[in-house]
Design an enzyme around this catalytic site. Structure first.
Site, PDB file in Angstrom:
ATOM      1  N   ILE A  42       0.816  -1.205   0.000  1.00 19.20           N
ATOM      2  CA  ILE A  42       0.000   0.000   0.000  1.00 19.20           C
ATOM      3  C   ILE A  42       0.851   1.257   0.000  1.00 19.20           C
ATOM      4  CG2 ILE A  42      -0.185   0.333   2.508  1.00 19.20           C
ATOM      5  CD1 ILE A  42      -3.255   0.757   2.014  1.00 19.20           C
ATOM      6  N   LYS A  43       2.113   1.135   0.388  1.00 20.72           N
ATOM      7  CA  LYS A  43       3.000   2.291   0.483  1.00 20.72           C
ATOM      8  C   LYS A  43       3.300   2.913  -0.875  1.00 20.72           C
ATOM      9  CE  LYS A  43       3.818   2.084   5.011  1.00 20.72           C
ATOM     10  NZ  LYS A  43       3.523   3.184   5.946  1.00 20.72           N
ATOM     11  N   ASP A  44       3.052   2.188  -1.955  1.00 17.27           N
ATOM     12  CA  ASP A  44       3.240   2.780  -3.288  1.00 17.27           C
ATOM     13  C   ASP A  44       2.410   4.048  -3.441  1.00 17.27           C
ATOM     14  OD1 ASP A  44       4.775   0.567  -3.805  1.00 17.27           O
ATOM     15  OD2 ASP A  44       3.457  -0.292  -5.330  1.00 17.27           O
TER      16      ASP A  44
END
Length: 452
Positions: A42-44
């Site tokens: 999700i950090k993208d």
């Protein structure tokens, strides 16, 4: 129709219903599976947003260097953005993070600096401090600071929250998410609560983090802080991305429970997720008594299990920490009546070997020389030789009829692994205990242990 670059694949990740683990929960439980992002986490989303905001504000210039303190996933997102946009990357991480995470960052061209975990944030050796220092020392660089950079939560306000609202057709009643930098849970919650203020937001924390007590009391209590094994969430300070007013409850989960649940998710739901996904779902299970059949719960599954193959998906790693309740070679030996290992020497005769088998009612005997296993004899092997035109074999030495030595394994090898080593040709395995003494486990022992 094609995409222009890998960054255009970020977001629009699937919402998948959980069916087995949550079968006793009356509510509908859905997983927002964000390992479908190109960097497998999700950090993208926030990594790209931080870069875009920095570019817009003129803080990140062409050919510059991106610097960040990261457990691995944010670094991967930043590295993808850097590949497309032409930046260099230096990432500072801690020695508790999995080796796979650092290797992946290096694979996409980043420089990785590893710092000690068990130091305070303000310590010059901490990964927070080192990242800040490098941001000041290196020309044309920017320290992204995902903890205090509000572009972090803005990314989730603009993408994660709206996706969840649309995918549930506005029916979501609960958002459950592990709490780390605060970006995912706060940004998503801000959007969702604008749509429906009655949505409950549950933050999942780990024991050893101070966030839960801070939420409950408003007090930053460093006595709450102690080392923990869980990765990707929990903090020893309060990042500026937090707005506690959009969070309704904090729930803490143990390192063990989060790791075990992650493995269950993989085996029972077919979702190969990371540590935080296990902790997220475990936290929900601890709070399930408050749910009803009309509730629609969304759990955020942050990243992919490939980041943890050397840790939570490694039986040895799990057993060393007491996380895996599995039967082992040691358990089999401890659970049967004490009996010394019956062995033969190469100079014993076959007749003596047969006599030992009868006396002790055993089928497999290791052959030892100077304390080492050099081969074996078995009831089946001797039977075959006796009836293969070798009637004189009873007077022969054991050395002349040696079968291959039994495999030697660790004393804590799981029973499941033992089963794969015992074959038609190889009827037993050996292991040394803490005193250096050999023990034997046969196919019969394995069957008996699994039946208990």
């Amino acid at each position: 129709m094609w995409l222009n670059n890998i960054l255009e694949t970020i977001g629009n990740t699937p919402l998948i219903r959980l069916n087995k683990i949550t079968k006793d929960i009356p509510a509908t439980v859905l997983a927002k599976v964000d390992y479908f992002n190109p960097g497998n986490s999700i950090k993208d989303r926030m990594a790209l947003k931080m870069v875009e905001v920095a570019e817009k504000e003129g803080k990140l210039k062409p050919g510059g260097t991106i610097i960040e303190g990261t457990s691995g996933n944010t670094g991967m997102g930043l590295a993808l953005a850097a590949c497309v946009k032409g930046y260099k990357c230096i990432f500072v991480t801690t020695d508790k993070q999995s080796k796979e995470k650092a290797d992946i960052l290096k694979a996409v061209g980043a420089e990785v600096i590893v710092c000690p975990t068990n130091v305070l944030p303000e310590d010059p050796k901490s990964y927070y401090s080192v990242a800040k220092r490098l941001g000041k020392e290196i020309p044309n660089s920017m320290y992204m600071n995902q903890y205090d950079n509000l572009a972090n939560r803005q990314a989730h306000y603009e993408s994660t929250g709206p996706e969840i609202w649309e995918q549930t057709e506005g029916k979501i009643t609960h958002l459950v998410c592990t709490a780390g930098t605060g970006g995912t849970i706060v940004g998503s919650a801000m959007y969702l609560k604008e749509k429906n203020p009655n949505i409950k937001v549950w933050a999942i924390d780990v024991y050893g983090s101070l966030l839960t007590k801070y939420f409950n009391t408003g007090e930053i209590d460093m006595n709450e802080v102690h080392p923990y094994i869980s990765e990707g969430f929990g903090e020893d300070f309060v990042p500026q991305n937090y707005d506690m007013s959009v969070i309704d409850k904090f729930e803490q989960v143990t390192d063990k429970d989060g790791a075990v649940m992650a493995r269950r998710i993989a085996k029972e739901e077919g979702l190969f997720c990371g540590y935080s996904a296990g902790s997220c779902l475990q936290g929900l299970m601890q709070l399930k008594s408050t749910l009803t059949k009309d509730d629609v719960v969304v759990c955020i599954f942050h990243d992919h299990g490939s980041r943890y193959v050397g840790k939570i998906y490694n039986d040895q790693w799990m057993m060393e920490r007491g996380f895996l309740d599995v039967k082992t070679f040691k358990d089999i030996v401890s659970g049967r009546s004490s009996q010394r290992l019956v062995t033969l020497e190469p100079t014993h005769t076959v007749a003596e070997a047969v006599e030992m088998m009868k006396k002790y009612d055993i089928e497999h005997i290791p052959v030892m020389s100077n304390g080492d296993s050099i081969g074996a004899v078995s009831e089946n092997g001797l039977f075959q030789k006796v009836f293969s035109n070798h009637p004189e074999i009873k007077t022969a030495t054991v050395e002349s009829v040696l079968e291959p030595a039994y495999p030697v394994v660790a004393f804590d090898t799981p029973v499941e692994r033992l089963g794969s080593l015992i074959t038609k040709e190889n009827g037993a395995v050996l292991a040394k205990d803490e005193k250096g003494e050999y023990h034997i486990v046969t196919k019969y022992d394995v069957i008996q242990s699994l039946a208990k």
